[in-house]
Design a protein around this motif. Structure first.
Motif, PDB file in Angstrom:
ATOM      1  N   ILE A 124       0.570  -0.717   0.466  1.00  0.00           N
ATOM      2  CA  ILE A 124       0.017  -0.029  -0.002  1.00  0.00           C
ATOM      3  C   ILE A 124       1.149   1.000   0.172  1.00  0.00           C
ATOM      4  N   ASP A 125       0.159   2.377  -0.855  1.00  0.00           N
ATOM      5  CA  ASP A 125       1.177   3.761  -0.220  1.00  0.00           C
ATOM      6  C   ASP A 125       0.135   4.692  -0.716  1.00  0.00           C
ATOM      7  N   ILE A 126       1.107   5.618   0.757  1.00  0.00           N
ATOM      8  CA  ILE A 126      -0.033   6.978   1.172  1.00  0.00           C
ATOM      9  C   ILE A 126       1.059   7.717   0.664  1.00  0.00           C
ATOM     10  N   GLN A 127      -0.088   8.292   0.699  1.00  0.00           N
ATOM     11  CA  GLN A 127       0.690  10.374   0.322  1.00  0.00           C
ATOM     12  C   GLN A 127       0.891  10.520   2.032  1.00  0.00           C
ATOM     13  N   GLY A 128       1.937  11.303   2.269  1.00  0.00           N
ATOM     14  CA  GLY A 128       1.568  12.129   3.514  1.00  0.00           C
ATOM     15  C   GLY A 128       2.058  13.661   3.163  1.00  0.00           C
ATOM     16  N   GLN A 129       2.130  14.563   3.769  1.00  0.00           N
ATOM     17  CA  GLN A 129       2.790  16.145   4.602  1.00  0.00           C
ATOM     18  C   GLN A 129       3.403  16.429   5.607  1.00  0.00           C
ATOM     19  N   TYR A 130       4.414  17.126   4.654  1.00  0.00           N
ATOM     20  CA  TYR A 130       5.525  17.681   5.315  1.00  0.00           C
ATOM     21  C   TYR A 130       5.541  18.581   5.693  1.00  0.00           C
ATOM     22  N   LEU A 131       6.502  19.526   7.127  1.00  0.00           N
ATOM     23  CA  LEU A 131       6.082  20.820   6.969  1.00  0.00           C
ATOM     24  C   LEU A 131       7.462  21.977   5.628  1.00  0.00           C
ATOM     25  N   GLN A 132       7.485  22.872   5.107  1.00  0.00           N
ATOM     26  CA  GLN A 132       8.107  23.439   4.465  1.00  0.00           C
ATOM     27  C   GLN A 132       8.321  25.114   5.176  1.00  0.00           C
ATOM     28  N   ILE A 133       9.032  25.280   5.599  1.00  0.00           N
ATOM     29  CA  ILE A 133       9.138  26.289   5.769  1.00  0.00           C
ATOM     30  C   ILE A 133      10.062  27.300   5.070  1.00  0.00           C
ATOM     31  N   ASN A 134       9.891  28.333   4.436  1.00  0.00           N
ATOM     32  CA  ASN A 134      10.930  29.441   3.727  1.00  0.00           C
ATOM     33  C   ASN A 134      10.544  30.560   4.396  1.00  0.00           C
ATOM     34  N   LYS A 135      12.323  30.611   4.999  1.00  0.00           N
ATOM     35  CA  LYS A 135      12.873  31.559   5.890  1.00  0.00           C
ATOM     36  C   LYS A 135      13.346  32.592   4.875  1.00  0.00           C
ATOM     37  N   ILE A 136      12.765  34.678   5.357  1.00  0.00           N
ATOM     38  CA  ILE A 136      13.278  35.509   4.786  1.00  0.00           C
ATOM     39  C   ILE A 136      13.806  36.327   5.750  1.00  0.00           C
ATOM     40  N   VAL A 137      14.873  37.138   4.831  1.00  0.00           N
ATOM     41  CA  VAL A 137      16.013  37.582   6.304  1.00  0.00           C
ATOM     42  C   VAL A 137      16.113  39.042   5.318  1.00  0.00           C
ATOM     43  N   ASP A 138      15.015  40.067   5.621  1.00  0.00           N
ATOM     44  CA  ASP A 138      16.155  41.402   5.532  1.00  0.00           C
ATOM     45  C   ASP A 138      16.654  42.046   6.697  1.00  0.00           C
ATOM     46  N   VAL A 139      17.684  42.770   5.646  1.00  0.00           N
ATOM     47  CA  VAL A 139      18.397  43.617   6.402  1.00  0.00           C
ATOM     48  C   VAL A 139      18.866  44.615   5.833  1.00  0.00           C
ATOM     49  N   SER A 140      18.389  46.181   6.543  1.00  0.00           N
ATOM     50  CA  SER A 140      18.710  47.292   5.916  1.00  0.00           C
ATOM     51  C   SER A 140      20.164  47.434   5.805  1.00  0.00           C
ATOM     52  N   ALA A 141      20.254  48.586   4.317  1.00  0.00           N
ATOM     53  CA  ALA A 141      21.613  48.413   4.306  1.00  0.00           C
ATOM     54  C   ALA A 141      22.666  49.300   5.322  1.00  0.00           C
ATOM     55  N   ASP A 142      21.975  50.184   6.361  1.00  0.00           N
ATOM     56  CA  ASP A 142      22.427  50.615   7.366  1.00  0.00           C
ATOM     57  C   ASP A 142      22.947  49.520   8.844  1.00  0.00           C
ATOM     58  N   TYR A 143      21.772  48.618   8.728  1.00  0.00           N
ATOM     59  CA  TYR A 143      22.226  47.494   9.851  1.00  0.00           C
ATOM     60  C   TYR A 143      23.692  47.160  10.359  1.00  0.00           C
ATOM     61  N   GLU A 144      23.932  47.503  11.769  1.00  0.00           N
ATOM     62  CA  GLU A 144      25.377  47.855  12.306  1.00  0.00           C
ATOM     63  C   GLU A 144      25.340  46.255  13.138  1.00  0.00           C
ATOM     64  N   GLY A 145      24.104  45.810  13.406  1.00  0.00           N
ATOM     65  CA  GLY A 145      23.616  44.596  14.108  1.00  0.00           C
ATOM     66  C   GLY A 145      24.424  43.212  13.555  1.00  0.00           C
TER      67      GLY A 145
END
Length: 699
Positions: free
Chosen positions: A51-72
């Protein structure tokens, strides 16, 4: 003529022997036949399946937005916690990086995700932070049938579901069990199992194992064909987490408060503040008694120090209500990344500072959000009240109301003095599983949402009646952590085993040990021995042990979890009463009915639909002694010994008798008490005797 006469006598003797055996065998069969179960189960198909069953998994799309003058600094990896969306129970933590992350999290259910703080503004899509993992149809089935030529089953029988990640499921483990109802001749019954319920994962090889009814004269068990389950073509459940780093991050406020105890000259006190990695200090801050200073727009680590103390005898620092110790340079570190921080600095003139009792409350599970009361009872005094857990005002106990998080109590307000045993009166609910008290000899991580205190942390201990908490020094701080355990709400369609404790009289115990036991037999050498119960060592085996508290006196467990873990069968609840003083009697009530036994026994099978409730009532004598005599311990009556089944030897077929023997003693075979052996043994003797008579006539 003599030979003929002898043969006639011998033939008559053989006929008499045959008649005697027939009468004995028929008498035996007439006695035991009504107890035989002449049903015969089989699987309608033993073919292997895939028997073949179809499952699901969690996919996390990670976006990192850094300003040009960020100093940290911007981290390269991030941690995401997964929680049950219904109970908020922690499940796991996933490590991700920028971009698309195809995680391994594929557990069916409804979940919530949250990223651990990382110095950025965090946004979620979906905004609810919830997602659901599901599978396609994942039910496996095998059909069992009572043979067309068989009689109706006299009762139910058991079955099990065996699983192995690979290879033969017979070498694997049991993941489910249940009961097959009594079937008529030719009737079928479908055995089913949802592989999504397998805690080891859905994929793998499965087999159903069914047991014949007792008395079956063949193989005692039967196996279905192998069912191989493969989870393939899984689809992603996408979510998005966006981190924004700029020079205007989420900020917090640092407040410094000044308190003076005793007489002083009235001059202001000077404070210095600096940031991480800085050698230069901020502009000085000057405060008098009762004044405070707040600076907003801060984040990250800061360091605070009183540099002019005006000759104080001692100084204490409290960060958000917790006493902390400055470092070697006299600075106190504070973290403004995720919270506002208040630093209270107290200077003492002419006296030593009073100590504080800090109680950190941590909730594990679903909190009913009711008030908690902690009682400090003098150690060694009024132990009957303390052990019973029902100390009342006037018995020397101090009651403190606490909430989740950190609670602070001043010695000078409560006049703590000496050694104390610690007890808590928590909310009485079916889900409350009890509490533990941890004692620390130093300050702890005061984040109220941190993991349970004491896990892997040096300096923690669990006090009990033999190790009380010392509050004798009014100038010392004491740190306690009280963890309450709650079981998640059980859905109404999930039956539970509920065990309650009831006390009458003056109890001498604070905790009572109770056991859940199952009737088990040693593994037989053959399936036939299992069915016929031949020569098996059987007895009650303890599968769960738990404590019922005097005040929080409920214990619950999901019945399906019990069956899944230990299988169907006979169970009982029994309390260990050895050594309990002044105990007069113990009564067990099962679903409201007195059992009349020193335990409460019940059967668990697949068809269980309702809760099973056991109430154990302990009756104690009303006084600690009777007529000045010593206290006595309740001794339960000894259980009757199980009858020992002794197997009688198989009957031996008489050896052929030579012609010269005239007289033949009549045999007295010993017949077994169960199975098909009586008929076989009887027929063997009949044939032997018949052969003897024929040989004699031919001579």
């Amino acid at each position: 003529m003599k030979r003929i006469k002898r043969s006639g006598r011998l033939s008559l003797l053989a006929v008499l022997l045959v008649a005697s055996l027939l009468m004995t065998t028929s008498s035996y069969l007439a006695e035991v036949d009504p107890n035989w179960d002449k049903s015969s189960l089989c699987f309608t198909s033993d073919n292997d399946q895939k028997i073949d069953i179809q499952g699901q998994y969690l996919q996390i799309n990670k976006i990192v937005d850094v300003s040009a003058d960020y100093e940290g600094n911007v981290p390269t990896s991030f941690s995401v916690d997964i929680y049950d969306s219904d109970s908020d129970a922690y499940e796991t933590t996933l490590s991700i990086s920028e971009g698309t992350n195809n995680t391994s999290f594929n557990q069916p259910g409804e979940w919530m995700f949250e990223e651990q703080p990382c110095g950025a503004a965090i946004a979620y899509d979906p905004g609810s932070q919830q997602f659901e993992i599901s599978q396609s149809a994942s039910i496996i089935t095998a059909t069992v049938k009572n043979g067309d030529d068989s009689e109706a089953m006299a009762g139910s029988t058991a079955y099990e579901v065996w699983w192995a990640a690979s290879g033969n499921p017979k070498d694997g483990i049991i993941v489910d069990s249940g009961s097959i109802p009594a079937l008529e001749s030719g009737e079928t019954y479908d055995l089913t199992y949802d592989v999504a319920d397998n805690p080891n994962g859905s994929a793998g090889n499965y087999m159903f194992k069914a047991y014949q009814r007792p008395g079956h004269n063949g193989t005692g068990v039967l196996w279905s064909g192998q069912i191989s389950v493969n989870v393939k073509d899984s689809t992603a459940i996408p979510v998005t987490i966006t981190n924004t780093y700029d020079n205007d991050p989420i900020t917090h406020t640092l407040t410094i408060e000044k308190v003076v105890v005793g007489a002083y000259d009235g001059q202001a006190f000077q404070f210095a503040v600096k940031s991480t990695g800085e050698n230069s200090l901020w502009a000085p801050i000057y405060l008098n008694d009762g004044e405070s200073d707040s600076t907003s727009g801060l984040t990250g680590l800061k360091y605070v120090k009183e540099v002019v103390a005006n000759g104080a005898d001692s100084i204490t620092y409290e960060v958000n209500g917790i006493t902390v110790t400055p470092d070697d340079d006299g600075f106190v570190q504070v973290d403004l990344t995720n919270q506002d921080v208040t630093v209270k600095v107290t200077n003492y003139f002419g006296q030593q500072p009073y100590g504080k009792l800090y109680i950190k409350k941590i909730i594990n599970g679903d909190d009913p959000e009711e008030e908690y009361t902690v009682r400090l009872c003098p150690y060694g005094e009024l132990q009957a009240y303390a052990l019973a857990g029902d100390g009342q005002p006037g018995d020397g106990c101090i009651s403190l109301n606490i909430e989740k998080g950190v609670n602070t109590f001043n010695y000078e307000d409560y006049e703590f003095d000496g050694l104390y045993s610690i007890y808590e009166d928590g909310p009485v609910t079916d889900e409350h599983q009890g509490y533990l008290v941890f004692l620390s000899d130093s300050d702890w991580d005061y984040d109220s949402d941190s993991p349970i205190a004491g896990e892997g942390v040096d300096g923690f201990d669990v006090p009990d009646e033999s190790t009380p908490v010392d509050l004798d020094d009014p100038n010392s701080d004491v740190y306690l952590v009280i963890v309450n355990y709650f079981e998640g709400d059980t859905p109404s369609d999930e039956p539970r085993l509920i065990v309650e404790k009831s006390i009458t009289g003056n109890a001498t115990q604070r905790e009572f040990t109770v056991q859940l036991q199952k009737w088990e037999c040693a593994s037989p050498e053959s399936d036939f021995a299992r069915v016929a119960d031949l020569s098996l060592e059987c007895g009650w085996q303890t599968v769960e042990t738990f404590n019922l508290l005097r005040t929080n006196n409920d214990w619950t467990l999901n019945l399906k979890d019990i069956i899944s873990e230990y299988g169907s069968g006979d169970y009982r609840i029994i309390e260990n009463t050895q050594g309990i003083t002044r105990l007069v009697s113990v009564n067990y009530a099962l679903d409201g009915e007195n059992t009349g036994e020193d335990f409460a026994a019940f059967y668990l099978g697949r068809e269980i639909e309702n809760d099973i409730k056991v109430v154990i009532t302990n009756r104690f004598s009303s006084s600690s002694s009777s007529g000045g005599g010593s206290s006595t311990s309740y001794t339960p009556p000894a259980e009757p010994e199980e009858p020992v089944i002794v197997l009688e030897p198989e009957p031996q077929i008489p050896a052929p008798i030579v012609p010269e023997i005239i007289a033949v003693p009549e045999p007295t075979p010993q017949l077994p008490k169960t199975g098909a052996a009586p008929m076989a043994a009887g027929m063997g003797l009949i044939l032997a005797a018949g052969g003897f008579a024929i040989r004699r006539i031919k001579k």
